[in-house]
Design an enzyme around this catalytic site. Structure first.
Site, PDB file in Angstrom:
ATOM      1  N   GLY A 145       0.834  -1.196   0.000  1.00 59.05           N
ATOM      2  CA  GLY A 145       0.000   0.000   0.000  1.00 59.05           C
ATOM      3  C   GLY A 145       0.867   1.244   0.000  1.00 59.05           C
ATOM      4  O   GLY A 145       1.838   1.358  -0.744  1.00 59.05           O
ATOM      5  N   ASP A 146       0.537   2.178   0.866  1.00 49.51           N
ATOM      6  CA  ASP A 146       1.293   3.437   0.936  1.00 49.51           C
ATOM      7  C   ASP A 146       2.071   3.543   2.241  1.00 49.51           C
ATOM      8  O   ASP A 146       2.355   4.639   2.715  1.00 49.51           O
ATOM      9  CB  ASP A 146       0.353   4.640   0.789  1.00 49.51           C
TER      10      ASP A 146
END
Length: 228
Positions: A145-146
């Site tokens: 993800g981030d």
């Protein structure tokens, strides 16, 4: 090799060879001894197969097992290994290790509005910038993800961490152009310190995660240390 040939008339194993153009390449080499009726060695017969492609495939498989495919950064598996080594060194050197959890602010909005290819390019930009802000002894890792984890080694005082994090956030916050879109990046950072906040990687990561959520709740684009 010569000793085994003299006793068994056969040897096989991996070896390096040189092509006519001078390039070195790995090969699987099998050598047999040819003798006359009096058992004197006449010559050797060697058969070889080029291992270049196989070795390249093995190296790629090993790399992918320990790195994130998108950013080429170490993954959690490799980070854990390096963290355990850093903990052992910290005990001997009487230093600290910091684990930072960085979460990009409003990244979901970028993916939803501009598409995943733009989001992926932005993640690669973040990875490149984080590499620039760390030393060779530190490790930047993408967790998916981030989220990114950064392992800082040889920390002598917890107060030394804040200037490093501020530098990271400042460089990450510089404007960038991604797929023709001008944007700025901010992140929320949680900090956990070995050994005060945990002597185990999983506990340290859990505490850094809790500190990161506290940074989010404090308005984002900031950092927080873990505290009980």
């Amino acid at each position: 090799m010569l000793n085994e040939l003299a006793h068994t008339d056969h040897w096989n194993g991996e070896a390096w060879n040189r092509r006519r153009n001078g390039a070195i390449f790995p090969q699987w080499l099998s050598i047999s001894t040819v003798r006359d009726d009096d058992q004197r060695i006449l010559h050797y017969v060697a058969m070889l197969s080029d291992l270049t492609d196989r070795k390249a495939a093995e190296e790629r498989a090993e790399f992918l097992a320990r790195h994130d495919l998108l950013t080429r950064l170490p993954n959690r598996f490799l980070l854990r290994d390096r963290a355990e080594q850093a903990f052992a060194h910290a005990v001997r050197a009487e230093t600290r290790v910091a684990l930072l959890l960085l979460d990009l602010d409003h990244f979901k909005h970028i993916n939803d509005s501009l598409g995943h290819p733009v989001g992926d390019t932005l993640l690669q930009t973040v990875a490149d910038r984080l590499r620039l802000t760390t030393r060779d002894t530190d490790t930047v890792s993408r967790q998916g993800g981030d989220e990114f984890l950064v392992l800082l080694t040889d920390i002598h005082d917890s107060d030394d961490i804040a200037p490093i994090v501020e530098k990271m956030m400042r460089i990450l916050g510089q404007p960038c152009s991604v797929a023709g879109q001008d944007m700025t990046i901010s992140c929320s950072v949680g900090i956990a310190v070995y050994p005060e906040d945990g002597i185990d990687f999983d506990i340290l990561a859990k505490n850094a995660d809790a500190a990161m959520y506290h940074a989010k709740e404090s308005g984002r684009n900031t950092f927080r240390y873990h505290s009980q």
